[in-house]
Scaffold this active site. Structure first.
Site, short mmCIF file in Angstrom:
data_model
loop_
_atom_site.label_atom_id
_atom_site.label_comp_id
_atom_site.label_asym_id
_atom_site.label_seq_id
_atom_site.Cartn_x
_atom_site.Cartn_y
_atom_site.Cartn_z
N TRP A 101 74.73 -21.46 96.32
CA TRP A 101 73.72 -20.52 96.43
C TRP A 101 73.67 -18.62 95.81
CZ3 TRP A 101 70.65 -24.02 97.09
CH2 TRP A 101 70.64 -25.03 97.44
N ASP A 168 71.09 -12.81 101.85
CA ASP A 168 70.25 -14.09 102.48
C ASP A 168 71.12 -14.83 103.63
OD1 ASP A 168 69.66 -17.08 102.13
OD2 ASP A 168 70.99 -17.88 100.49
N LYS A 192 66.98 -23.56 108.36
CA LYS A 192 68.41 -24.13 108.65
C LYS A 192 68.20 -23.83 110.00
CE LYS A 192 69.58 -25.60 104.47
NZ LYS A 192 69.60 -24.01 103.53
C1 LIG Z 1 69.61 -23.66 102.18
C2 LIG Z 1 69.75 -22.94 101.08
C3 LIG Z 1 69.20 -21.94 99.85
C4 LIG Z 1 68.11 -22.99 99.38
O1 LIG Z 1 67.21 -22.37 100.29
P1 LIG Z 1 65.61 -23.50 99.81
O2 LIG Z 1 64.77 -23.12 100.51
O3 LIG Z 1 66.04 -24.89 99.35
O4 LIG Z 1 64.90 -22.73 98.74
C5 LIG Z 1 69.18 -20.32 99.77
N1 LIG Z 1 70.54 -19.86 99.98
C6 LIG Z 1 71.38 -20.28 101.58
C7 LIG Z 1 72.08 -19.83 102.35
C8 LIG Z 1 70.54 -22.30 102.16
O5 LIG Z 1 71.80 -22.10 102.51
#
Ligand SMILES: *Cc1c(COP(=O)(O)O)cnc(C)c1O
Length: 355
Positions: A101, A168, A192
């Site tokens: 990511w 993030d 998540k």
């Molecule tokens: C799942 C995830 C993403 C991507 O998320 P989307 O909503 O599918 O764009 C980005 N960063 C992290 C740390 C993630 O776990």
């Protein structure tokens, strides 16, 4: 029988959140209409948005220097929206690359300015977190991923720096207390650890906004702030599920309690993993994620056998991400300790039979 849900995302939510969300689809707060069929500019939904935005601040213990937005597009959209709003083309931003990511975030930032990788852990398959690195003094911000969902590492302390922090937090948001006021910008996809797919939460300190670049209206955080996160139709139902989840977190004892539970689950899981010869962890001990535990069987050919046993025992989501392989157990806020007990019992059993 309810499954033991180790999915990495979309993933487990509290039972009562699901019940309340289902009820709201039939009749929202007894108004005789579904949450799916009311306008986003009604006071009914206005109250949802107001409460959701203020609960984020309350849970994170942050003040009015920060604004909370609920936006579309998943965390992946923030990979570009962040640099589009914060980084002019002649400016430098520092990125930590600890996993897939983070790698994607740098790639997008390069489209907007001078994004440089100040720390990469690619050399050892992102199986650790390098804490010593230097950041150019003129960096506009430092971007990092607090929890590497795929690789199974997590920052257990906030990096020390005077450069504004951008994080993030998609897979560990609301999982522990932190000094959230230290962050200039936090973003996370909801699916998540805080809700249904379809919405991002963005927490931004207003004083870092304002650059020379012209920004498309719908991408400009300032427009969303001015509109109270109602610039266009927000993902109404996903915002509502996030609100229900935050109410649940607050009722259960807030981030202190979430942190305590996360540690209990992680301790049980990793202590078991360390003791069993049939399994191998994939990342160094001190950087192991409390949310996503990655590991493998000592004998590669036994992996499918173990996955078959998980299936037989009502456990889902144990297969690792396609990019790293192996096994992964995700242990988000709503996962009861009893599910970790169940899988660690299965691992002990398996180890006795196959070591
Ligand atoms: C799942 C995830 C993403 C991507 O998320 P989307 O909503 O599918 O764009 C980005 N960063 C992290 C740390 C993630 O776990």
């Amino acid at each position: 029988m309810k499954m033991h849900n180790f999915n990495s995302g979309p993933s487990i939510l509290p039972d009562e959140v699901m019940e309340q969300a289902a009820a709201a689809i039939h009749d929202f707060n007894g108004i005789g209409l579904s949450i799916l069929e009311i306008g986003h500019r009604t006071s009914w939904f206005g109250d949802v948005m107001t409460e959701a935005r203020s609960l984020v601040k309350e849970l994170m213990n942050i003040g009015n220097e920060h604004e909370v937005l609920f936006l579309h597009g998943g965390a992946s959209t923030q990979f570009m929206q962040v640099p589009m709003n914060l980084l002019d083309s002649n400016e430098t931003a520092a990125y930590v690359d600890n996993g897939i990511w983070g790698t994607k975030a740098v790639k997008e930032a390069k489209l907007f300015g001078n994004a440089i990788v100040v720390s990469s852990t690619k050399d050892r398959n992102h199986s650790y977190i390098a804490k010593d690195f230097s950041i150019p003094a003129d960096a506009k911000y430092l971007h990092f991923t607090t929890n590497n969902t795929v690789e199974g590492t997590e920052w257990h302390h906030i990096p020390e720096t005077n450069v504004p922090l951008v994080a993030d937090m998609s897979s560990d948001i609301f999982s522990r207390p932190f000094d959230y006021s230290k962050f200039a910008l936090i973003y996370a996809g909801a699916q998540k650890n805080m809700g249904a797919a379809g919405v991002n939460i963005v927490v931004v300190r207003k004083d870092i906004l304002g650059i020379k670049r012209a920004i498309p209206a719908i991408m400009d955080y300032r427009n969303h702030i001015e509109a109270g996160s109602l610039l266009n139709t927000p993902p109404v139902f996903a915002v509502y599920v996030a609100l229900l989840t935050m109410r649940w977190i607050k009722k259960e004892g807030g981030l202190v309690e979430m942190g305590k539970r996360a540690k209990e689950r992680a301790d049980l899981f990793y202590n078991t993993l360390n003791a069993l010869p049939a399994f191998r962890p994939l990342v160094v001990e001190e950087d192991r994620s409390f949310m996503n535990a990655t590991f493998t069987t000592a004998k590669p050919e036994m992996e499918d056998v173990f996955l078959g046993l998980c299936k037989q025992n009502g456990m889902v989501g144990v297969k690792g991400h396609r990019s790293v392989g192996g096994l992964r157990v995700s242990m988000y806020n709503a996962l009861p300790l009893s599910s970790v007990q169940a899988i660690t019992d299965l691992m002990k059993d398996f180890s006795e039979k196959h070591a």
